[in-house]
Motif scaffolding. Structure first.
Motif, PDB file in Angstrom:
ATOM      1  N   LEU A  44     -19.233  -4.205   9.408  1.00 15.80           N
ATOM      2  CA  LEU A  44     -18.439  -4.605  10.573  1.00 15.80           C
ATOM      3  C   LEU A  44     -17.070  -5.127  10.162  1.00 15.80           C
ATOM      4  O   LEU A  44     -16.049  -4.756  10.733  1.00 15.80           O
ATOM      5  CB  LEU A  44     -19.171  -5.704  11.363  1.00 15.80           C
ATOM      6  CG  LEU A  44     -20.349  -5.275  12.226  1.00 15.80           C
ATOM      7  CD1 LEU A  44     -21.096  -6.518  12.710  1.00 15.80           C
ATOM      8  CD2 LEU A  44     -19.870  -4.451  13.414  1.00 15.80           C
ATOM      9  N   LEU A  45     -17.068  -5.991   9.167  1.00 19.73           N
ATOM     10  CA  LEU A  45     -15.811  -6.648   8.801  1.00 19.73           C
ATOM     11  C   LEU A  45     -14.884  -5.703   8.040  1.00 19.73           C
ATOM     12  O   LEU A  45     -13.674  -5.914   8.012  1.00 19.73           O
ATOM     13  CB  LEU A  45     -16.089  -7.927   8.000  1.00 19.73           C
ATOM     14  CG  LEU A  45     -16.870  -8.990   8.769  1.00 19.73           C
ATOM     15  CD1 LEU A  45     -17.018 -10.254   7.942  1.00 19.73           C
ATOM     16  CD2 LEU A  45     -16.203  -9.333  10.107  1.00 19.73           C
ATOM     17  N   ALA A  46     -15.459  -4.655   7.459  1.00 18.98           N
ATOM     18  CA  ALA A  46     -14.629  -3.674   6.763  1.00 18.98           C
ATOM     19  C   ALA A  46     -13.703  -2.970   7.748  1.00 18.98           C
ATOM     20  O   ALA A  46     -12.704  -2.380   7.367  1.00 18.98           O
ATOM     21  CB  ALA A  46     -15.510  -2.661   6.046  1.00 18.98           C
ATOM     22  N   ARG A  47     -14.043  -3.048   9.028  1.00 19.43           N
ATOM     23  CA  ARG A  47     -13.207  -2.391  10.033  1.00 19.43           C
ATOM     24  C   ARG A  47     -11.949  -3.188  10.359  1.00 19.43           C
ATOM     25  O   ARG A  47     -11.066  -2.696  11.050  1.00 19.43           O
ATOM     26  CB  ARG A  47     -14.044  -2.146  11.304  1.00 19.43           C
ATOM     27  CG  ARG A  47     -15.066  -1.034  11.108  1.00 19.43           C
ATOM     28  CD  ARG A  47     -16.143  -1.073  12.182  1.00 19.43           C
ATOM     29  NE  ARG A  47     -16.875   0.176  12.285  1.00 19.43           N
ATOM     30  CZ  ARG A  47     -17.907   0.519  11.501  1.00 19.43           C
ATOM     31  NH1 ARG A  47     -18.295  -0.282  10.521  1.00 19.43           N
ATOM     32  NH2 ARG A  47     -18.526   1.661  11.673  1.00 19.43           N
ATOM     33  N   LYS A  48     -11.935  -4.455   9.922  1.00 19.51           N
ATOM     34  CA  LYS A  48     -10.734  -5.298  10.033  1.00 19.51           C
ATOM     35  C   LYS A  48     -10.163  -5.387  11.450  1.00 19.51           C
ATOM     36  O   LYS A  48      -8.961  -5.307  11.648  1.00 19.51           O
ATOM     37  CB  LYS A  48      -9.624  -4.780   9.096  1.00 19.51           C
ATOM     38  CG  LYS A  48     -10.054  -4.586   7.651  1.00 19.51           C
ATOM     39  CD  LYS A  48      -9.578  -5.725   6.783  1.00 19.51           C
ATOM     40  CE  LYS A  48      -9.973  -5.506   5.325  1.00 19.51           C
ATOM     41  NZ  LYS A  48     -10.458  -6.663   4.654  1.00 19.51           N
ATOM     42  N   LYS A  49     -11.035  -5.531  12.426  1.00 17.36           N
ATOM     43  CA  LYS A  49     -10.571  -5.683  13.801  1.00 17.36           C
ATOM     44  C   LYS A  49     -10.524  -7.175  14.150  1.00 17.36           C
ATOM     45  O   LYS A  49     -11.331  -7.957  13.636  1.00 17.36           O
ATOM     46  CB  LYS A  49     -11.525  -4.968  14.768  1.00 17.36           C
ATOM     47  CG  LYS A  49     -11.604  -3.478  14.546  1.00 17.36           C
ATOM     48  CD  LYS A  49     -10.379  -2.791  15.119  1.00 17.36           C
ATOM     49  CE  LYS A  49     -10.550  -1.275  14.991  1.00 17.36           C
ATOM     50  NZ  LYS A  49      -9.438  -0.537  15.574  1.00 17.36           N
ATOM     51  N   PRO A  50      -9.627  -7.596  15.043  1.00 16.79           N
ATOM     52  CA  PRO A  50      -9.521  -9.021  15.384  1.00 16.79           C
ATOM     53  C   PRO A  50     -10.751  -9.550  16.140  1.00 16.79           C
ATOM     54  O   PRO A  50     -11.009 -10.748  16.125  1.00 16.79           O
ATOM     55  CB  PRO A  50      -8.265  -9.108  16.244  1.00 16.79           C
ATOM     56  CG  PRO A  50      -7.979  -7.713  16.698  1.00 16.79           C
ATOM     57  CD  PRO A  50      -8.558  -6.786  15.673  1.00 16.79           C
ATOM     58  N   VAL A  51     -11.458  -8.639  16.822  1.00 17.23           N
ATOM     59  CA  VAL A  51     -12.655  -9.069  17.540  1.00 17.23           C
ATOM     60  C   VAL A  51     -13.810  -8.139  17.193  1.00 17.23           C
ATOM     61  O   VAL A  51     -13.625  -6.924  17.079  1.00 17.23           O
ATOM     62  CB  VAL A  51     -12.444  -9.053  19.080  1.00 17.23           C
ATOM     63  CG1 VAL A  51     -13.718  -9.489  19.793  1.00 17.23           C
ATOM     64  CG2 VAL A  51     -11.277  -9.951  19.463  1.00 17.23           C
ATOM     65  N   THR A  52     -14.968  -8.733  16.996  1.00 18.23           N
ATOM     66  CA  THR A  52     -16.185  -7.955  16.791  1.00 18.23           C
ATOM     67  C   THR A  52     -17.193  -8.388  17.856  1.00 18.23           C
ATOM     68  O   THR A  52     -17.364  -9.593  18.081  1.00 18.23           O
ATOM     69  CB  THR A  52     -16.774  -8.209  15.396  1.00 18.23           C
ATOM     70  OG1 THR A  52     -15.834  -7.775  14.419  1.00 18.23           O
ATOM     71  CG2 THR A  52     -18.085  -7.479  15.200  1.00 18.23           C
ATOM     72  N   ALA A  53     -17.835  -7.438  18.486  1.00 18.46           N
ATOM     73  CA  ALA A  53     -18.811  -7.787  19.521  1.00 18.46           C
ATOM     74  C   ALA A  53     -20.231  -7.522  19.020  1.00 18.46           C
ATOM     75  O   ALA A  53     -20.450  -6.609  18.222  1.00 18.46           O
ATOM     76  CB  ALA A  53     -18.532  -6.980  20.783  1.00 18.46           C
ATOM     77  N   ARG A  80     -13.053 -16.217   8.517  1.00 16.86           N
ATOM     78  CA  ARG A  80     -12.281 -16.237   7.276  1.00 16.86           C
ATOM     79  C   ARG A  80     -11.303 -15.057   7.206  1.00 16.86           C
ATOM     80  O   ARG A  80     -10.347 -15.098   6.462  1.00 16.86           O
ATOM     81  CB  ARG A  80     -13.210 -16.262   6.064  1.00 16.86           C
ATOM     82  CG  ARG A  80     -13.596 -17.705   5.722  1.00 16.86           C
ATOM     83  CD  ARG A  80     -14.354 -17.769   4.440  1.00 16.86           C
ATOM     84  NE  ARG A  80     -15.791 -17.676   4.703  1.00 16.86           N
ATOM     85  CZ  ARG A  80     -16.680 -17.240   3.826  1.00 16.86           C
ATOM     86  NH1 ARG A  80     -16.291 -16.821   2.654  1.00 16.86           N
ATOM     87  NH2 ARG A  80     -17.954 -17.216   4.140  1.00 16.86           N
ATOM     88  N   GLN A  81     -11.606 -14.022   7.998  1.00 21.80           N
ATOM     89  CA  GLN A  81     -10.642 -12.909   8.094  1.00 21.80           C
ATOM     90  C   GLN A  81      -9.715 -13.108   9.282  1.00 21.80           C
ATOM     91  O   GLN A  81      -8.953 -12.208   9.643  1.00 21.80           O
ATOM     92  CB  GLN A  81     -11.387 -11.585   8.339  1.00 21.80           C
ATOM     93  CG  GLN A  81     -12.128 -11.072   7.147  1.00 21.80           C
ATOM     94  CD  GLN A  81     -12.612  -9.648   7.385  1.00 21.80           C
ATOM     95  OE1 GLN A  81     -12.266  -8.995   8.371  1.00 21.80           O
ATOM     96  NE2 GLN A  81     -13.414  -9.146   6.467  1.00 21.80           N
ATOM     97  N   GLY A  82      -9.851 -14.249   9.951  1.00 25.44           N
ATOM     98  CA  GLY A  82      -9.052 -14.484  11.147  1.00 25.44           C
ATOM     99  C   GLY A  82      -9.568 -13.735  12.360  1.00 25.44           C
ATOM    100  O   GLY A  82      -8.849 -13.545  13.335  1.00 25.44           O
ATOM    101  N   ALA A  83     -10.828 -13.311  12.311  1.00 29.80           N
ATOM    102  CA  ALA A  83     -11.378 -12.538  13.425  1.00 29.80           C
ATOM    103  C   ALA A  83     -12.378 -13.376  14.223  1.00 29.80           C
ATOM    104  O   ALA A  83     -12.864 -14.396  13.759  1.00 29.80           O
ATOM    105  CB  ALA A  83     -12.056 -11.281  12.897  1.00 29.80           C
ATOM    106  N   MET A  98     -12.660  -2.770  19.907  1.00 26.36           N
ATOM    107  CA  MET A  98     -13.440  -3.503  18.891  1.00 26.36           C
ATOM    108  C   MET A  98     -14.712  -2.750  18.554  1.00 26.36           C
ATOM    109  O   MET A  98     -15.227  -1.991  19.370  1.00 26.36           O
ATOM    110  CB  MET A  98     -13.801  -4.888  19.434  1.00 26.36           C
ATOM    111  CG  MET A  98     -14.634  -4.814  20.701  1.00 26.36           C
ATOM    112  SD  MET A  98     -14.980  -6.427  21.377  1.00 26.36           S
ATOM    113  CE  MET A  98     -14.219  -6.323  22.974  1.00 26.36           C
ATOM    114  N   PRO A  99     -15.214  -3.027  17.361  1.00 22.12           N
ATOM    115  CA  PRO A  99     -16.529  -2.474  17.052  1.00 22.12           C
ATOM    116  C   PRO A  99     -17.609  -3.314  17.727  1.00 22.12           C
ATOM    117  O   PRO A  99     -17.449  -4.533  17.861  1.00 22.12           O
ATOM    118  CB  PRO A  99     -16.614  -2.595  15.532  1.00 22.12           C
ATOM    119  CG  PRO A  99     -15.695  -3.710  15.173  1.00 22.12           C
ATOM    120  CD  PRO A  99     -14.637  -3.777  16.245  1.00 22.12           C
TER     121      PRO A  99
END
Lengths: 580, 102
Positions: free
Chosen positions: B35-44, B70-73, B11-12
């Motif tokens: 951050l969200l442009a990276r499209k990862k399921p989890v962001t820390a 909203r992106q499911g993350a 994750m980022p």
């Protein structure tokens, strides 16, 4: 709006109060040319002596703010405290660069402003508007006193009018049907007049300024009413009495208007001849004023004692009130802040309300509010439930600026509309949260402490939403009990659940709560107080003063050392349970 | 606010330093975009270097959470300390975010 009733005959008479001779002479010369009689005073003291000796002798006062002996604000305080002089309109001269003057002025009841250096045309139109407004209100007051009406029994109805005369008749009748009719008559008159002149007849703000200055306003309205395209236009008023509310829905046949800049925060408004109508109506009369797009329909709400529902009438709860929306966005300019600040202050409990709560519950309540440089979103309130229970709450919106201030209006409207569970803090917060969660943009929320002081049970029952903890100090022993302010902030998620918590109270106890600025704002030495520091400061204050403590004395050490301007609004409330 | 985005294998991680306050709103919005442009399921979000956060700072974390959802993350908060940790506890943020002390 009381006054001595009669209208003075003869020329309109103005009292010009200014310590600078040149200024006085310029104003006097201009007013005389326009046909006014003038009397001058060199300072507030001299003005007071003149007014006191001849209270019915003046139609308007032009007041400078800064003067020796008695300044403009001190004179305002004396005028507003005197039944004979209270309703003489006052026009205050102030520099454009001094928004604080306007804030102070509006709070003191000055609704008309003139910018320095003086613009001759504006001088005449503002004076004309002030005198005209007053005459109109007076005529309505006189009508009001004469009229008796069966409309007090009415639960609903629809009315239509077309002319100013019809509007006035309806104004008086409907005002009579409501509580606070003396004030309401002014507000309804403004709203109805707006619907005709701006709505149906399309007279612009600028045109009205010119018409009033030229004394042709009424004539122009008559002329336009007669135009073929306007003959069929009417204004419709729907009157509804629901529970303890009266609602007026006023709709005209016009195109609507840019209501957002009239009702709330138009930076140009304070300094122009009129256009204060809506804001003033709101201030004086209505608990809520809500425009519907495109601006040709307005809902005005009056609540409170005396708004009775006749037996058998529907009492279903009103829907969610739509307080002004709070658009997210950049920080507003200082003019927006200035007016938002004034409006936010109006939501705070007034002295008479506090005095009534004190009398009813046997507690001694005091509140404090200081704005930060760019407005926070603080608000507090009290509500006696009966002779031994008092609701007290304090809320703080995240963020700053006009957005936060507008959110406080929204919160204020919501709080007055939640009927159930006012004595059940956890339920009340959950309901408030549910309503706010649907209304606030993401990232905006409120923290809040809501509780009920019960003298019979000796307890403060409260619920909290991420608020600084309440503190109870026993004045006899100095023992401090710090509560727990944790909880989900309001408006973040509809599913928020809140816990009910209790703090014991004994006679002699002092309950204190404050917004987070108290713990967090840096002091001159750079350090902040922190939660522990707040409790200790309050404890020391109560030890020193016992049940004589009030919010000012408890905050004094902080106020003396806080770094100004404050980073966030500071609000604090202190409730003392006196020892019998 | 000072920040850095570290792209880990899973994750980022957004590393925040100094303060997160009202004046950082606009910058934080662009950080969220990145951050969200990276499209990862989890962001820390690593809060270990953050000394102070005001109520607007909490609001920014909520905005991040909302936009991620909203992106499911999901958003994880890591290592809050001192006043920041106290503030998160006061606001019961553990019911909104996964908060890891380490």
């Amino acid at each position: 709006m009381s006054g001595d009733g009669g209208e003075r005959s003869g020329a309109t008479r103005a009292l010009v109060v200014d310590d600078e001779r040149m200024n006085r002479e310029v104003i006097v010369a201009n007013l005389r040319v326009a046909g006014y009689e003038t009397v001058t005073a060199e300072d507030g003291q001299q003005a007071w002596e003149i007014l006191d000796a001849d209270p019915g002798g003046f139609d308007v006062i032009l007041l400078d703010r800064r003067m020796p002996r008695m300044d403009g604000m001190a004179l305002m305080a004396k005028l507003k405290g005197d039944d004979r002089l209270r309703d003489i309109p006052v026009i205050m001269q102030t520099a454009y660069a001094a928004p604080q003057d306007v804030i102070d002025g509006l709070e003191a009841g000055v609704y008309y402003y003139l910018a320095k250096p003086l613009d001759r045309r504006l001088l005449l139109s503002v004076v004309a508007a002030a005198v005209e407004d007053r005459l109109r209100y007076r005529r309505l007051q006189i009508d009001l006193d004469k009229r008796s009406t069966a409309l007090t029994l009415m639960t609903g109805g629809t009315f239509q009018f077309r002319t100013l005369a019809e509007a006035n008749t309806l104004t008086v009748s409907l005002a009579r049907a409501c509580p606070r009719s003396k004030f309401l008559v002014v507000g309804l008159s403004e709203i109805f007049t707006n619907a005709i002149e701006h709505g149906n007849l399309g007279i612009t703000f600028q045109e009205k300024t010119e018409l009033i200055a030229a004394n042709r306003w009424m004539q122009e309205i008559e002329n336009r009413l007669d135009l073929p395209e306007n003959r069929a236009k009417t204004v419709t008023v729907r009157f509804e009495r629901i529970g303890d509310e009266v609602r007026f829905t006023v709709k005209d046949d016009g195109q609507g208007f840019d209501w957002q800049s009239y009702g709330d925060i138009d930076p140009t408004r304070a300094f122009s001849a009129h256009g204060r109508g809506i804001a003033m109506a709101k201030r004086l009369c209505f608990d809520a004023v809500e425009y519907r797009d495109p601006g040709n329909e307005v809902l005005c709400v009056v609540r409170g004692e005396g708004v009775q529902t006749p037996p058998g009438a529907a009492t279903e709860a009103p829907g969610e009130p739509a307080a002004p929306a709070a658009p997210p966005g950049p920080v507003a300019d200082p003019d927006d802040l200035r007016l938002a600040r004034v409006m936010q202050s109006e939501l705070l409990p007034r002295e008479e309300q506090i005095a009534r709560a004190n009398q009813m519950t046997g507690l001694t309540i005091s509140g404090f509010h200081e704005f930060s440089s760019d407005l926070g979103g603080d608000l507090w309130g009290i509500e006696p439930l009966d002779d031994h229970r008092l609701v007290v709450w304090l809320a703080d919106f995240s963020g700053h600026g006009v957005t936060a201030a507008l959110n406080t209006f929204r919160l204020h409207a919501l709080i007055s509309n939640i009927d159930a569970g006012r004595d059940q803090p956890a339920d009340f917060l959950a309901e408030l949260n549910r309503r706010l969660a649907g209304a606030l943009p993401v990232g905006q929320y409120a923290t809040m402490l809501y509780g009920v002081i019960d003298r019979n049970e000796g307890v403060f029952t409260y619920a909290a939403a991420a608020a600084p903890p309440p503190v109870v100090i026993e004045s006899k022993t100095g023992n401090a009990h710090v509560g727990d302010g944790s909880g989900l902030p309001l408006g973040v998620t509809k599913l928020g659940v809140y816990r009910e918590r209790k703090l014991a109270l004994v006679p002699g106890a002092v309950l204190f709560m404050a917004s987070d600025a108290l713990a967090e704002n840096p002091r001159e030495n750079g350090a902040n107080l922190g939660a522990v520091g707040v409790a200790e400061m309050v404890r020391c204050g109560v030890l020193a003063r016992g049940t004589e403590a009030d919010v000012q004395s408890l905050l004094a050490p902080f106020l003396a050392s806080a770094k100004r301007p404050l980073r966030d609004d500071l609000t604090a409330v202190c409730c003392v349970w006196p020892v019998p | 606010m000072k920040y850095e985005i570290i792209d880990g294998a899973e994750m980022p991680t957004l590393v925040l330093r100094d303060q997160l306050t009202f004046s950082d709103r606009e910058q934080f919005d662009t950080v969220i975009d990145k951050l969200l442009a990276r499209k990862k399921p989890v962001t820390a979000v690593d809060l270990a270097g953050l000394d102070y956060m005001d109520s607007a700072g909490l609001g920014m974390l909520l905005t991040l959470r909302d936009r991620a959802e909203r992106q499911g993350a999901q958003v994880k908060l890591l290592r809050p300390k001192g006043e920041v940790s106290e503030l998160l506890a006061l606001a019961c943020f553990d019911s909104l975010f996964t908060i890891s002390p380490a």
